[in-house]
Design a protein around this motif. Structure first.
Motif, PDB file in Angstrom:
ATOM      1  N   ILE A  28       0.709  -1.104  -0.039  1.00 60.71           N
ATOM      2  CA  ILE A  28       0.049   0.021  -0.039  1.00 60.71           C
ATOM      3  C   ILE A  28       0.936   1.238  -0.056  1.00 60.71           C
ATOM      4  CG2 ILE A  28      -0.123   0.105   2.545  1.00 60.71           C
ATOM      5  CD1 ILE A  28      -3.040   0.861  -0.078  1.00 60.71           C
ATOM      6  N   GLU A  29       1.990   1.251   0.532  1.00 57.35           N
ATOM      7  CA  GLU A  29       3.016   2.521   0.481  1.00 57.35           C
ATOM      8  C   GLU A  29       3.328   2.745  -0.798  1.00 57.35           C
ATOM      9  OE1 GLU A  29       3.588  -0.381   2.370  1.00 57.35           O
ATOM     10  OE2 GLU A  29       3.072   0.199   4.510  1.00 57.35           O
ATOM     11  N   ALA A  30       3.739   1.812  -1.669  1.00 54.74           N
ATOM     12  CA  ALA A  30       4.050   2.064  -3.088  1.00 54.74           C
ATOM     13  C   ALA A  30       2.843   2.678  -3.841  1.00 54.74           C
ATOM     14  CB  ALA A  30       4.789   0.789  -3.585  1.00 54.74           C
ATOM     15  N   GLY A  31       1.811   2.156  -3.646  1.00 50.84           N
ATOM     16  CA  GLY A  31       0.557   2.866  -4.172  1.00 50.84           C
ATOM     17  C   GLY A  31       0.284   4.166  -3.816  1.00 50.84           C
ATOM     18  N   ALA A  32       0.508   4.329  -2.732  1.00 54.29           N
ATOM     19  CA  ALA A  32       0.254   5.669  -2.166  1.00 54.29           C
ATOM     20  C   ALA A  32       1.298   6.574  -2.572  1.00 54.29           C
ATOM     21  CB  ALA A  32       0.279   5.678  -0.724  1.00 54.29           C
ATOM     22  N   LEU A  39      -0.785  12.811  -8.430  1.00 51.55           N
ATOM     23  CA  LEU A  39      -1.904  13.854  -8.114  1.00 51.55           C
ATOM     24  C   LEU A  39      -1.536  14.869  -7.206  1.00 51.55           C
ATOM     25  CD1 LEU A  39      -4.788  11.170  -7.504  1.00 51.55           C
ATOM     26  CD2 LEU A  39      -4.095  12.449  -9.645  1.00 51.55           C
ATOM     27  N   LYS A  40      -0.293  15.298  -7.221  1.00 56.92           N
ATOM     28  CA  LYS A  40       0.118  16.323  -5.928  1.00 56.92           C
ATOM     29  C   LYS A  40      -0.469  17.733  -6.605  1.00 56.92           C
ATOM     30  CE  LYS A  40       4.796  16.690  -8.300  1.00 56.92           C
ATOM     31  NZ  LYS A  40       6.183  16.376  -7.870  1.00 56.92           N
ATOM     32  N   GLU A  45      -8.261  15.525  -5.512  1.00 59.84           N
ATOM     33  CA  GLU A  45      -8.329  14.200  -6.172  1.00 59.84           C
ATOM     34  C   GLU A  45      -7.598  13.202  -5.521  1.00 59.84           C
ATOM     35  OE1 GLU A  45     -10.392  13.509  -8.542  1.00 59.84           O
ATOM     36  OE2 GLU A  45     -11.028  15.387  -9.108  1.00 59.84           O
ATOM     37  N   LEU A  46      -6.540  13.515  -4.800  1.00 66.46           N
ATOM     38  CA  LEU A  46      -5.656  12.784  -4.019  1.00 66.46           C
ATOM     39  C   LEU A  46      -6.328  12.134  -2.861  1.00 66.46           C
ATOM     40  CD1 LEU A  46      -2.698  11.511  -3.503  1.00 66.46           C
ATOM     41  CD2 LEU A  46      -2.385  13.552  -2.147  1.00 66.46           C
TER      42      LEU A  46
END
Length: 61
Positions: A28-32, A39-40, A45-46
């Motif tokens: 999940i960390e890599a996906g985040a 999306l920064k 949207e983030l």
């Protein structure tokens, strides 16, 4: 180059699906991290994308 207030059509779905794939394979960390980088420029949207990833992971697992 100036970013528009709205992301390009289909961009959000592409980033979300990419992040979901990575979060399932790596974590999940890599996906985040993918969501944060992609999306920064659009923080609203983030937040929605992070919630979507969490819900989709729950459905799959």
């Amino acid at each position: 180059m100036k970013l528009s207030k709205e992301p390009p059509t289909g961009y959000i779905d592409y980033i979300r699906k990419s992040a979901l794939s990575v979060s399932l394979a790596v974590g999940i960390e890599a996906g985040a991290r993918i969501l944060e980088e992609g999306l920064k420029a659009w923080p609203d949207e983030l937040d929605a994308a992070i919630k979507w990833i969490v819900m989709e992971r729950k459905k799959i697992k």
